[in-house]
Design a protein around this motif. Structure first.
Motif, mmCIF file in Angstrom:
data_model
loop_
_atom_site.group_PDB
_atom_site.id
_atom_site.type_symbol
_atom_site.label_atom_id
_atom_site.label_comp_id
_atom_site.label_asym_id
_atom_site.label_seq_id
_atom_site.Cartn_x
_atom_site.Cartn_y
_atom_site.Cartn_z
ATOM 1 N N ALA A 60 0.893 -1.171 -0.247
ATOM 2 C CA ALA A 60 -0.058 -0.178 0.080
ATOM 3 C C ALA A 60 0.865 1.281 0.029
ATOM 4 O O ALA A 60 0.258 2.336 -0.360
ATOM 5 N N SER A 61 2.049 1.270 0.560
ATOM 6 C CA SER A 61 2.927 2.364 0.486
ATOM 7 C C SER A 61 2.351 3.641 1.195
ATOM 8 O O SER A 61 2.165 4.782 0.722
ATOM 9 N N LEU A 62 1.692 3.418 2.348
ATOM 10 C CA LEU A 62 1.039 4.478 2.846
ATOM 11 C C LEU A 62 1.871 5.548 3.611
ATOM 12 O O LEU A 62 3.013 5.260 3.942
ATOM 13 N N ARG A 63 1.279 6.688 3.519
ATOM 14 C CA ARG A 63 2.143 8.048 3.830
ATOM 15 C C ARG A 63 1.485 8.776 4.876
ATOM 16 O O ARG A 63 0.274 8.735 5.084
ATOM 17 N N PRO A 64 2.000 9.619 5.833
ATOM 18 C CA PRO A 64 1.619 10.286 6.868
ATOM 19 C C PRO A 64 0.680 11.323 6.107
ATOM 20 O O PRO A 64 0.825 11.912 5.110
ATOM 21 N N GLY A 65 -0.663 11.422 6.733
ATOM 22 C CA GLY A 65 -1.739 12.423 6.371
ATOM 23 C C GLY A 65 -2.606 11.842 5.541
ATOM 24 O O GLY A 65 -3.586 12.302 5.204
#
Length: 311
Positions: A60-65
């Motif tokens: 998913a490569s989730l990022r802050p925000g």
């Protein structure tokens, strides 16, 4: 089975799991699909019910925000992990149709007051209760295969609707490697166990492309699905069972025809009606003509990573 029967059986089976104590095999299954002990220790202890068939967060490569939506969020396992990755300025939303699962998920959330960026919503994933363009990323773990075949395409249309432009889909699901025989496709326990309803790579590619997605990538993880069979400590409601099946409980409410089907000797995942204490031994699934130890799940289905981008 028609759609009503499928939804009824899925609701009944997963409601029973949600009401039961945490299964002893939950960590074994999660680790088999790539979750670390550190991750398991970082979330509410009752969130992992051993229902994974992969790890969608790995792609998913989730990022802050960011806002991430989990379709079929269950007790909140992936939601709580995602919430840590998107941080306090992000949001993790769990969608599930099962009231018992939602109740368990919300109890898990209440037990962890430090988690302030998680919400759970009731809804079916063919009609997601979120506004257009809500999500940066959509995840799902072994759930879309439970949707009736005639309605599966609607899930992908809905994903495209709620994603922002440039948003992405990161899914783990069980897909069929070859046509499934009627003895598997028509077995209730195999359907609720995520086997009988498995689509094909070609079908998922078509669903994604028809919904407008690009950069579609579907990869067999080569994970050993016999982890459900080989774990020797698989207990559900105090009965030996597996991640893909369980003994019906007195709370199950099915029609007489379905009840007879579920409680027949032909269904590997339930006791014979004349032997109340008899349960499945060592197999996640089975059929009328297949011994419980004679089926290799990996011959029929696999755990796949599914990734796509909304242009």
């Amino acid at each position: 089975m028609d759609s009503d029967a499928i939804y009824h059986n899925v609701q009944s089976r997963y409601g029973s799991i949600a009401r039961a104590d945490n299964p002893q095999y939950s960590s074994t299954v999660a680790k088999a699909f790539g979750y670390s002990q550190e991750e398991l220790n970082s979330i509410p202890k009752d969130a992992n019910l051993g229902l994974s068939c992969g790890n969608p967060l790995a792609i998913a490569s989730l990022r802050p925000g960011e806002t991430v939506v989990d379709l079929g969020s269950g007790a909140g396992f992936d939601v709580f992990l995602a919430a840590k990755q998107v941080g306090r300025h992000g949001l993790a939303v769990g969608i599930d149709m099962n009231k018992d699962m939602l109740s368990r998920a919300n109890k898990n959330l209440a037990s962890s007051p430090e988690i302030e960026n998680v919400i759970f919503k009731e809804g079916v994933i063919t009609s997601i209760p979120l506004e257009d363009g809500t999500a940066d990323c959509i995840i799902s773990n072994c759930v879309i295969n439970l949707v009736p075949a005639a309605e599966k395409s609607s899930v992908f249309v809905e994903m495209a609707r709620i994603l922002k432009p440039g948003g992405r889909v990161a899914i783990s699901d069980i897909l069929a490697k070859k046509p499934l025989p009627a003895s598997i496709k028509e077995d209730v326990a195999m359907y609720t166990g995520c086997i009988a309803g498995a689509g094909t790579i070609e079908e998922y590619e078509r669903y994604l492309e028809d919904a407008g997605f690009s950069a579609v990538l579907i990869v067999d993880t080569k994970s050993d699905l016999n982890v459900y069979i080989n774990s020797t400590d698989l207990l559900v409601d105090g009965n030996k069972s597996t991640g893909c099946c369980m003994k019906p409980t007195e709370t199950t409410n099915v029609s007489s025809d379905l009840e007879r089907e579920q409680n027949s000797a032909a269904s590997c995942c339930v006791p014979h009606p004349k032997a109340e204490d008899d349960v499945c031994e060592g197999a996640a699934v089975g059929t009328a003509n297949t011994g419980l130890r004679d089926i290799n799940l990996n011959d029929w289905v696999g755990s796949f990573k599914i990734f796509a981008v909304k242009p």
